[in-house]
Design an enzyme around this catalytic site. Sequence first.
Site, PDB file in Angstrom:
ATOM      1  N   SER A   1      27.622  47.087  55.540  1.00  0.00           N
ATOM      2  CA  SER A   1      28.774  46.418  54.952  1.00  0.00           C
ATOM      3  C   SER A   1      28.535  45.025  54.516  1.00  0.00           C
ATOM      4  O   SER A   1      29.218  44.237  53.738  1.00  0.00           O
ATOM      5  CB  SER A   1      30.135  46.481  55.798  1.00  0.00           C
ATOM      6  OG  SER A   1      29.858  45.932  56.893  1.00  0.00           O
TER       7      SER A   1
ATOM      8  N   ASN B   1      34.696  44.960  67.110  1.00  0.00           N
ATOM      9  CA  ASN B   1      36.088  45.634  66.600  1.00  0.00           C
ATOM     10  C   ASN B   1      37.134  44.803  66.621  1.00  0.00           C
ATOM     11  O   ASN B   1      38.002  44.547  65.366  1.00  0.00           O
ATOM     12  CB  ASN B   1      36.370  46.837  67.417  1.00  0.00           C
ATOM     13  CG  ASN B   1      35.201  47.819  67.414  1.00  0.00           C
ATOM     14  OD1 ASN B   1      34.338  47.884  66.764  1.00  0.00           O
ATOM     15  ND2 ASN B   1      35.335  48.753  68.266  1.00  0.00           N
TER      16      ASN B   1
ATOM     17  N   THR C   1      69.197  46.881  26.292  1.00  0.00           N
ATOM     18  CA  THR C   1      69.008  47.957  27.149  1.00  0.00           C
ATOM     19  C   THR C   1      68.367  49.043  26.344  1.00  0.00           C
ATOM     20  O   THR C   1      68.842  49.106  25.226  1.00  0.00           O
ATOM     21  CB  THR C   1      70.321  48.210  27.916  1.00  0.00           C
ATOM     22  OG1 THR C   1      71.187  48.745  26.765  1.00  0.00           O
ATOM     23  CG2 THR C   1      70.951  47.110  28.710  1.00  0.00           C
ATOM     24  N   HIS C   2      67.397  49.837  27.036  1.00  0.00           N
ATOM     25  CA  HIS C   2      66.905  50.841  26.351  1.00  0.00           C
ATOM     26  C   HIS C   2      66.308  50.470  25.258  1.00  0.00           C
ATOM     27  O   HIS C   2      66.065  51.098  24.189  1.00  0.00           O
ATOM     28  CB  HIS C   2      67.825  52.008  25.904  1.00  0.00           C
ATOM     29  CG  HIS C   2      69.051  52.415  26.704  1.00  0.00           C
ATOM     30  ND1 HIS C   2      68.700  53.569  27.695  1.00  0.00           N
ATOM     31  CD2 HIS C   2      70.207  51.975  27.207  1.00  0.00           C
ATOM     32  CE1 HIS C   2      69.899  53.671  28.403  1.00  0.00           C
ATOM     33  NE2 HIS C   2      70.664  52.745  28.100  1.00  0.00           N
TER      34      HIS C   2
ATOM     35  N   SER D   1      39.837  39.399  16.261  1.00  0.00           N
ATOM     36  CA  SER D   1      39.113  40.853  16.286  1.00  0.00           C
ATOM     37  C   SER D   1      38.023  40.552  15.259  1.00  0.00           C
ATOM     38  O   SER D   1      37.939  39.835  14.372  1.00  0.00           O
ATOM     39  CB  SER D   1      40.325  41.820  15.419  1.00  0.00           C
ATOM     40  OG  SER D   1      39.305  42.678  14.490  1.00  0.00           O
TER      41      SER D   1
ATOM     42  N   LYS E   1      43.949  38.848  12.851  1.00  0.00           N
ATOM     43  CA  LYS E   1      44.234  39.515  14.406  1.00  0.00           C
ATOM     44  C   LYS E   1      44.272  38.205  15.205  1.00  0.00           C
ATOM     45  O   LYS E   1      43.094  37.390  15.524  1.00  0.00           O
ATOM     46  CB  LYS E   1      43.513  40.419  14.808  1.00  0.00           C
ATOM     47  CG  LYS E   1      43.842  41.818  14.189  1.00  0.00           C
ATOM     48  CD  LYS E   1      45.037  42.449  14.444  1.00  0.00           C
ATOM     49  CE  LYS E   1      45.484  42.880  15.748  1.00  0.00           C
ATOM     50  NZ  LYS E   1      44.612  44.192  15.915  1.00  0.00           N
TER      51      LYS E   1
ATOM     52  N   ASN F   1      45.050  38.445  19.401  1.00  0.00           N
ATOM     53  CA  ASN F   1      45.335  39.654  20.355  1.00  0.00           C
ATOM     54  C   ASN F   1      45.783  38.869  21.620  1.00  0.00           C
ATOM     55  O   ASN F   1      45.183  38.121  22.267  1.00  0.00           O
ATOM     56  CB  ASN F   1      44.216  40.611  20.661  1.00  0.00           C
ATOM     57  CG  ASN F   1      43.992  41.417  19.341  1.00  0.00           C
ATOM     58  OD1 ASN F   1      44.851  41.675  18.542  1.00  0.00           O
ATOM     59  ND2 ASN F   1      42.566  41.839  19.156  1.00  0.00           N
TER      60      ASN F   1
ATOM     61  N   GLU G   1      47.625  41.650  28.298  1.00  0.00           N
ATOM     62  CA  GLU G   1      47.292  43.225  28.131  1.00  0.00           C
ATOM     63  C   GLU G   1      46.422  43.529  29.302  1.00  0.00           C
ATOM     64  O   GLU G   1      46.472  44.596  30.024  1.00  0.00           O
ATOM     65  CB  GLU G   1      46.517  43.432  26.906  1.00  0.00           C
ATOM     66  CG  GLU G   1      47.424  43.373  25.751  1.00  0.00           C
ATOM     67  CD  GLU G   1      46.330  43.630  24.503  1.00  0.00           C
ATOM     68  OE1 GLU G   1      46.377  44.683  24.050  1.00  0.00           O
ATOM     69  OE2 GLU G   1      45.888  42.694  24.002  1.00  0.00           O
TER      70      GLU G   1
ATOM     71  N   TYR H   1      39.237  52.087  67.119  1.00  0.00           N
ATOM     72  CA  TYR H   1      38.626  51.677  66.240  1.00  0.00           C
ATOM     73  C   TYR H   1      37.693  52.755  65.399  1.00  0.00           C
ATOM     74  O   TYR H   1      37.251  53.772  66.400  1.00  0.00           O
ATOM     75  CB  TYR H   1      37.683  50.421  66.018  1.00  0.00           C
ATOM     76  CG  TYR H   1      36.829  50.216  65.131  1.00  0.00           C
ATOM     77  CD1 TYR H   1      36.953  49.193  64.158  1.00  0.00           C
ATOM     78  CD2 TYR H   1      35.398  50.827  65.068  1.00  0.00           C
ATOM     79  CE1 TYR H   1      36.418  48.820  63.126  1.00  0.00           C
ATOM     80  CE2 TYR H   1      34.596  50.542  64.135  1.00  0.00           C
ATOM     81  CZ  TYR H   1      35.126  49.643  62.985  1.00  0.00           C
ATOM     82  OH  TYR H   1      34.406  49.331  61.820  1.00  0.00           O
TER      83      TYR H   1
ATOM     84  N   GLN I   1      36.004  50.169  57.735  1.00  0.00           N
ATOM     85  CA  GLN I   1      34.945  49.228  57.128  1.00  0.00           C
ATOM     86  C   GLN I   1      35.369  49.563  55.739  1.00  0.00           C
ATOM     87  O   GLN I   1      35.043  48.430  54.945  1.00  0.00           O
ATOM     88  CB  GLN I   1      33.573  49.699  57.514  1.00  0.00           C
ATOM     89  CG  GLN I   1      32.579  49.024  56.682  1.00  0.00           C
ATOM     90  CD  GLN I   1      31.151  49.115  57.310  1.00  0.00           C
ATOM     91  OE1 GLN I   1      30.871  48.837  58.314  1.00  0.00           O
ATOM     92  NE2 GLN I   1      30.107  49.802  56.602  1.00  0.00           N
TER      93      GLN I   1
ATOM     94  N   LYS J   1      37.888  46.834  53.408  1.00  0.00           N
ATOM     95  CA  LYS J   1      37.585  45.646  52.855  1.00  0.00           C
ATOM     96  C   LYS J   1      37.597  45.562  51.135  1.00  0.00           C
ATOM     97  O   LYS J   1      38.080  44.783  50.713  1.00  0.00           O
ATOM     98  CB  LYS J   1      36.236  44.988  53.214  1.00  0.00           C
ATOM     99  CG  LYS J   1      36.480  44.609  54.918  1.00  0.00           C
ATOM    100  CD  LYS J   1      35.213  44.261  55.432  1.00  0.00           C
ATOM    101  CE  LYS J   1      35.468  44.505  56.928  1.00  0.00           C
ATOM    102  NZ  LYS J   1      35.768  45.854  57.231  1.00  0.00           N
TER     103      LYS J   1
HETATM  104  N1  ARG Z   1      31.218  46.360  59.633  1.00  0.00           N
HETATM  105  C1  ARG Z   1      32.410  46.758  60.743  1.00  0.00           C
HETATM  106  C2  ARG Z   1      33.601  46.841  59.904  1.00  0.00           C
HETATM  107  O1  ARG Z   1      33.864  46.251  58.657  1.00  0.00           O
HETATM  108  C3  ARG Z   1      32.597  45.919  61.718  1.00  0.00           C
HETATM  109  C4  ARG Z   1      32.857  46.667  62.954  1.00  0.00           C
HETATM  110  C5  ARG Z   1      31.809  47.427  63.484  1.00  0.00           C
HETATM  111  N2  ARG Z   1      32.074  48.229  64.621  1.00  0.00           N
HETATM  112  C6  ARG Z   1      31.518  49.099  65.359  1.00  0.00           C
HETATM  113  N3  ARG Z   1      31.845  49.414  66.488  1.00  0.00           N
HETATM  114  N4  ARG Z   1      30.676  49.803  64.541  1.00  0.00           N
HETATM  115  O2  ARG Z   1      34.505  47.476  60.262  1.00  0.00           O
END
Ligand code: ARG
Length: 465
Positions: free
Chosen positions: A28, A115, A160-161, A282, A288, A290, A295, A322, A327, A330
């Site tokens: 990660s 964890n 409205t509408h 444009s 134009k 824009n 948007e 966990y 992971q 993120k």
């Molecule tokens: N990179 C892991 C995550 O984003 C960190 C925790 C990993 N823990 C494990 N027991 N492999 O969640």
Amino acid sequence: MTDQSTNASWGGRFSEPTDAFVARYTASVDFDQRMYRHDIQGSVAHARMLAHVGVLSNDERDDIIRGLEEVRIEIERGDFDWSIALEDVHMNIEAALTAKIGITGKKLHTGRSRNDQVATDIRLYLRDEIDLISAELTRLQQGLIELAKREADTIMPGFTHLQTAQPVTFGHHLLAWNAMLERDYARLQDCRKRVNQLPLGAAALAGTTYPIDRFYTAELLGFDAPTENSLDSVSDRDFAIEFTSAAALIMMHMSRFSEELVLWASAQFRFIDLPDRFCTGSSIMPQKKNPDVPELVRGKTGRVYGHLVSLLTLMKSQPLAYNKDNQEDKEPLFDTVDTLRDSLRAFADMAPHLQARRDDMRDAAKRGFSTATDLADYVVRKGIPFRDAHEIVGKAVAYGLEQGKDLSDMTLEELQQFSDEITVDVFDVLTLEGSVAARDHIGGTAPDQVRAAAVRAQNMLASRP
Ligand code: ARG
């Protein structure tokens, strides 16, 4: 990025190195390195706590803190060599620390696990981002409220509408947007309370055998309290879902503003001018201009909705505690933060510079019989039941359509064809100014009410931390 294939942090029980592709697939670090500051912040607090309870000596603590500080500087200088083999931001930083300070670096992980570490990092990261996002939201609200004060007397059609309904003031319309954002702010602050809890100390899932002091760590990190249950602590991502849900609502609101801005900036409406610096031209049509920013905000709303669904789905089948699935929290969270912060920033920059085309707004309000309800209310005040009044005005409107005349353009004699209760004072209610001024109660569109509402809205902003 270095690509080693044995992992020093957990390789002990393994008889062959990780497959190179698996290492890349499971790593990660490409995306979680953005949490490096919070990872270091959490580690410094953890080291302080370990020394506080006597698990580390003060010298060890100081070496660790100094080493982590050096790592931070290296990362910020762009000198840090992130390694896929070290999987994630946590192990990369710990390995760099150990390379710098030697064996003491290996003691940092005492009494914790990745964890609880990662759960802590995300919370620290998100808390900072909520504060930045809240500040952008406040700046946008400030701009809207200022504009609402300037445009408290400006009359436009209310819809409205998307059909002309009744005249409103532009200031009132702007404060409707502000009311949405006020709820959004409250939702972010509410979510922040549940973000601001310390999971560290849950370790892998069950807690730790060391005499840790979680209250001490919580205080060092500015968390309100340690989390209640270690299993829940390492597996809970509700706070990320809550944030993304609040973000989805904010984007939905901004998408609605965007839709109105795009319509209003068109040659068909001509209600506003957007500053040139927020628009593009444009390459083929020289005329134009824009409205790209609104948007794009409207378009980007979709990805935030997508992230919300990703996160909900990510969590739905996970047994405690966990799982590596986590992971995957993120990227959706980070992209939500980036999209929301940038969209708010663009709007906060743009809002104070929206130019109302007051004459065009007023002309539009005059079309479409926007004061028909005022005429009905007038006839009711003369003693006619509302349903009959509705019918009378409906006929007047039909006549106006046929003659190409607004109600206020008709003569008294013309109006009296529909009811002999109508007298000369009718013209006071048929004007646009009379119509808006008559809605003179809290929440109404009368200019004085708009000015008072703007002051209340500003007081709300002033009371924020
Ligand atoms: N990179 C892991 C995550 O984003 C960190 C925790 C990993 N823990 C494990 N027991 N492999 O969640």
